[in-house]
Design a protein around this motif. Structure first.
Motif, PDB file in Angstrom:
ATOM      1  N   ALA A 172       0.812  -1.225   0.000  1.00 33.12           N
ATOM      2  CA  ALA A 172       0.000   0.000   0.000  1.00 33.12           C
ATOM      3  C   ALA A 172       0.838   1.264   0.000  1.00 33.12           C
ATOM      4  O   ALA A 172       0.315   2.361  -0.205  1.00 33.12           O
ATOM      5  CB  ALA A 172      -0.942   0.004   1.203  1.00 33.12           C
ATOM      6  N   LYS A 173       2.140   1.143   0.205  1.00 31.00           N
ATOM      7  CA  LYS A 173       3.016   2.314   0.121  1.00 31.00           C
ATOM      8  C   LYS A 173       3.200   2.767  -1.316  1.00 31.00           C
ATOM      9  O   LYS A 173       3.629   3.896  -1.570  1.00 31.00           O
ATOM     10  CB  LYS A 173       4.378   1.987   0.740  1.00 31.00           C
ATOM     11  CG  LYS A 173       4.332   1.753   2.246  1.00 31.00           C
ATOM     12  CD  LYS A 173       5.705   1.383   2.779  1.00 31.00           C
ATOM     13  CE  LYS A 173       5.646   1.115   4.279  1.00 31.00           C
ATOM     14  NZ  LYS A 173       6.973   0.703   4.823  1.00 31.00           N
ATOM     15  N   LEU A 174       2.899   1.889  -2.263  1.00 29.11           N
ATOM     16  CA  LEU A 174       3.026   2.220  -3.675  1.00 29.11           C
ATOM     17  C   LEU A 174       1.774   2.958  -4.161  1.00 29.11           C
ATOM     18  O   LEU A 174       0.690   2.811  -3.577  1.00 29.11           O
ATOM     19  CB  LEU A 174       3.217   0.939  -4.486  1.00 29.11           C
ATOM     20  CG  LEU A 174       4.409   0.063  -4.096  1.00 29.11           C
ATOM     21  CD1 LEU A 174       4.366  -1.254  -4.862  1.00 29.11           C
ATOM     22  CD2 LEU A 174       5.715   0.790  -4.348  1.00 29.11           C
ATOM     23  N   PRO A 175       1.876   3.740  -5.225  1.00 26.73           N
ATOM     24  CA  PRO A 175       0.693   4.431  -5.758  1.00 26.73           C
ATOM     25  C   PRO A 175      -0.390   3.466  -6.228  1.00 26.73           C
ATOM     26  O   PRO A 175      -1.583   3.765  -6.179  1.00 26.73           O
ATOM     27  CB  PRO A 175       1.251   5.241  -6.933  1.00 26.73           C
ATOM     28  CG  PRO A 175       2.711   5.366  -6.657  1.00 26.73           C
ATOM     29  CD  PRO A 175       3.102   4.122  -5.922  1.00 26.73           C
TER      30      PRO A 175
ATOM     31  N   ARG B  39      -6.791   5.136  -0.090  1.00 27.92           N
ATOM     32  CA  ARG B  39      -7.318   4.738  -1.399  1.00 27.92           C
ATOM     33  C   ARG B  39      -6.156   4.347  -2.288  1.00 27.92           C
ATOM     34  O   ARG B  39      -5.167   5.066  -2.396  1.00 27.92           O
ATOM     35  CB  ARG B  39      -8.084   5.892  -2.049  1.00 27.92           C
ATOM     36  CG  ARG B  39      -9.431   6.189  -1.393  1.00 27.92           C
ATOM     37  CD  ARG B  39     -10.204   7.175  -2.234  1.00 27.92           C
ATOM     38  NE  ARG B  39     -11.537   7.395  -1.736  1.00 27.92           N
ATOM     39  CZ  ARG B  39     -12.472   8.102  -2.365  1.00 27.92           C
ATOM     40  NH1 ARG B  39     -12.173   8.665  -3.536  1.00 27.92           N
ATOM     41  NH2 ARG B  39     -13.661   8.246  -1.860  1.00 27.92           N
ATOM     42  N   ARG B  40      -6.291   3.211  -2.900  1.00 32.83           N
ATOM     43  CA  ARG B  40      -5.298   2.745  -3.851  1.00 32.83           C
ATOM     44  C   ARG B  40      -5.999   1.964  -4.955  1.00 32.83           C
ATOM     45  O   ARG B  40      -6.978   1.249  -4.696  1.00 32.83           O
ATOM     46  CB  ARG B  40      -4.270   1.809  -3.174  1.00 32.83           C
ATOM     47  CG  ARG B  40      -3.360   2.490  -2.166  1.00 32.83           C
ATOM     48  CD  ARG B  40      -2.358   3.398  -2.856  1.00 32.83           C
ATOM     49  NE  ARG B  40      -1.389   3.906  -1.898  1.00 32.83           N
ATOM     50  CZ  ARG B  40      -1.570   4.985  -1.137  1.00 32.83           C
ATOM     51  NH1 ARG B  40      -2.722   5.656  -1.221  1.00 32.83           N
ATOM     52  NH2 ARG B  40      -0.634   5.385  -0.313  1.00 32.83           N
ATOM     53  N   ARG B  41      -5.483   2.096  -6.151  1.00 30.82           N
ATOM     54  CA  ARG B  41      -5.951   1.247  -7.242  1.00 30.82           C
ATOM     55  C   ARG B  41      -5.289  -0.116  -7.100  1.00 30.82           C
ATOM     56  O   ARG B  41      -4.083  -0.220  -6.859  1.00 30.82           O
ATOM     57  CB  ARG B  41      -5.588   1.870  -8.588  1.00 30.82           C
ATOM     58  CG  ARG B  41      -6.053   1.040  -9.774  1.00 30.82           C
ATOM     59  CD  ARG B  41      -5.524   1.633 -11.059  1.00 30.82           C
ATOM     60  NE  ARG B  41      -5.763   0.734 -12.182  1.00 30.82           N
ATOM     61  CZ  ARG B  41      -5.080   0.759 -13.320  1.00 30.82           C
ATOM     62  NH1 ARG B  41      -4.096   1.625 -13.465  1.00 30.82           N
ATOM     63  NH2 ARG B  41      -5.355  -0.085 -14.292  1.00 30.82           N
ATOM     64  N   ILE B  42      -6.082  -1.170  -7.194  1.00 33.98           N
ATOM     65  CA  ILE B  42      -5.579  -2.533  -7.066  1.00 33.98           C
ATOM     66  C   ILE B  42      -5.422  -3.134  -8.457  1.00 33.98           C
ATOM     67  O   ILE B  42      -6.349  -3.092  -9.271  1.00 33.98           O
ATOM     68  CB  ILE B  42      -6.540  -3.392  -6.220  1.00 33.98           C
ATOM     69  CG1 ILE B  42      -6.628  -2.831  -4.796  1.00 33.98           C
ATOM     70  CG2 ILE B  42      -6.090  -4.842  -6.203  1.00 33.98           C
ATOM     71  CD1 ILE B  42      -7.694  -3.492  -3.958  1.00 33.98           C
ATOM     72  N   VAL B  43      -4.247  -3.678  -8.723  1.00 35.99           N
ATOM     73  CA  VAL B  43      -3.965  -4.302 -10.016  1.00 35.99           C
ATOM     74  C   VAL B  43      -3.582  -5.756  -9.765  1.00 35.99           C
ATOM     75  O   VAL B  43      -2.633  -6.038  -9.020  1.00 35.99           O
ATOM     76  CB  VAL B  43      -2.823  -3.582 -10.755  1.00 35.99           C
ATOM     77  CG1 VAL B  43      -2.502  -4.304 -12.054  1.00 35.99           C
ATOM     78  CG2 VAL B  43      -3.192  -2.130 -11.018  1.00 35.99           C
ATOM     79  N   SER B  44      -4.316  -6.680 -10.373  1.00 38.09           N
ATOM     80  CA  SER B  44      -4.025  -8.099 -10.224  1.00 38.09           C
ATOM     81  C   SER B  44      -3.096  -8.565 -11.340  1.00 38.09           C
ATOM     82  O   SER B  44      -3.349  -8.291 -12.512  1.00 38.09           O
ATOM     83  CB  SER B  44      -5.320  -8.916 -10.259  1.00 38.09           C
ATOM     84  OG  SER B  44      -6.124  -8.602  -9.137  1.00 38.09           O
ATOM     85  N   LEU B  45      -2.040  -9.261 -10.946  1.00 39.71           N
ATOM     86  CA  LEU B  45      -1.026  -9.683 -11.904  1.00 39.71           C
ATOM     87  C   LEU B  45      -0.904 -11.205 -11.920  1.00 39.71           C
ATOM     88  O   LEU B  45      -0.849 -11.834 -10.863  1.00 39.71           O
ATOM     89  CB  LEU B  45       0.330  -9.076 -11.534  1.00 39.71           C
ATOM     90  CG  LEU B  45       0.405  -7.550 -11.440  1.00 39.71           C
ATOM     91  CD1 LEU B  45       1.786  -7.140 -10.958  1.00 39.71           C
ATOM     92  CD2 LEU B  45       0.094  -6.914 -12.792  1.00 39.71           C
TER      93      LEU B  45
END
Length: 252
Positions: free
Chosen positions: A145-148, A207-213
């Motif tokens: 969560a520290k990342l954008p 708030r963070r955008r979640i990206v599944s990889l």
């Protein structure tokens, strides 16, 4: 009551096990690299093994909670097993992880090796596998969560369990007879990582955008298949959301 030594007795799990055993009037020794020497505690680095004979003198039961993802658990276990044999320890209780025989993560492979070393040691042994602790899942999500943007492994779930409940079970096992590998212990919910991340973000007010990889490799495939889960043994009671709600200091 028994004299019980707890390795890693100052750690997240170990200190709770120590508290429970002392509350039950057992004589408890704490073994850790980070405690001052006293009649109840011993500063010992298990990977070196120095001082183990003195720490185990008169000990009847060992609860082995010490572990390091950086490696060396098998070396530490070898020293502990040899010293426990010399001391005549009657029962060694070991905390392991669900999926160590299924998911080829290097840390898991070492934990499985330790299980096998204990099973072949000739000591009275009890082995408990559990799913991930709430604390570990929260720490992992906090780091991401520290990342954008929060990158998460696609299709992977967890089954976090309260460390207090695991400590209760280990203290119960330590007071009993050697039982070999006992029934696995899982948290109350199988929770997708995306859902866990949203629960975490809501709890800390971010708030963070979640990206599944999708990731390559056998380890990721093992996690996707759920080899680290124990849905048939969802005996835990405290949920991840409840754990986060008890941590107001983490908000913001």
């Amino acid at each position: 009551m028994s004299t019980i030594l707890v390795t890693g007795g100052t750690g997240t799990l170990g200190r709770l096990v120590v508290d429970r055993l002392r509350a039950a009037d057992h004589r408890v020794r704490v073994l850790s690299r980070h405690v001052p020497a006293s009649d109840l505690s011993s500063p010992v680095d298990l990977r070196r093994g120095d001082g183990l004979d003195a720490a185990l003198a008169g000990v009847e039961v060992v609860v082995h909670c010490a572990s390091s993802p950086r490696g060396g658990d098998d070396v530490a276990a070898g020293h502990l097993i040899a010293a426990a044999r010399r001391a005549g320890v009657g029962h060694l209780v070991y905390i392991s992880i669900v999926g160590v025989d299924v998911v080829p993560l290097p840390y898991y492979k070492v934990k499985l090796k330790v299980e096998r070393m204990l099973a072949e040691s000739g000591l009275g042994v009890t082995i408990l596998r559990t799913t991930q602790f709430h604390d570990l899942v929260a720490q992992a999500l906090a780091a991401v969560a520290k990342l954008p943007v929060m990158p998460l492994p696609a299709g992977v779930s967890g089954q976090p369990i309260a460390v207090e409940e695991v400590a209760d079970r280990l203290a119960e096992l330590a007071a009993g007879r050697p039982a070999g590998r006992v029934t696995d212990m899982g948290g109350p919910q199988v929770l997708g990582f995306e859902e866990a991340a949203r629960t975490y973000l809501a709890a800390v007010g971010r708030r963070r955008r979640i990206v599944s990889l999708r990731l390559p490799g056998k380890t990721y495939a093992g996690f996707r298949r759920g080899g680290h889960l124990a849905p048939a043994h969802a005996v835990g009671r405290g949920t991840f959301a409840e754990f986060l709600a008890r941590r107001p200091a983490d908000r913001g």
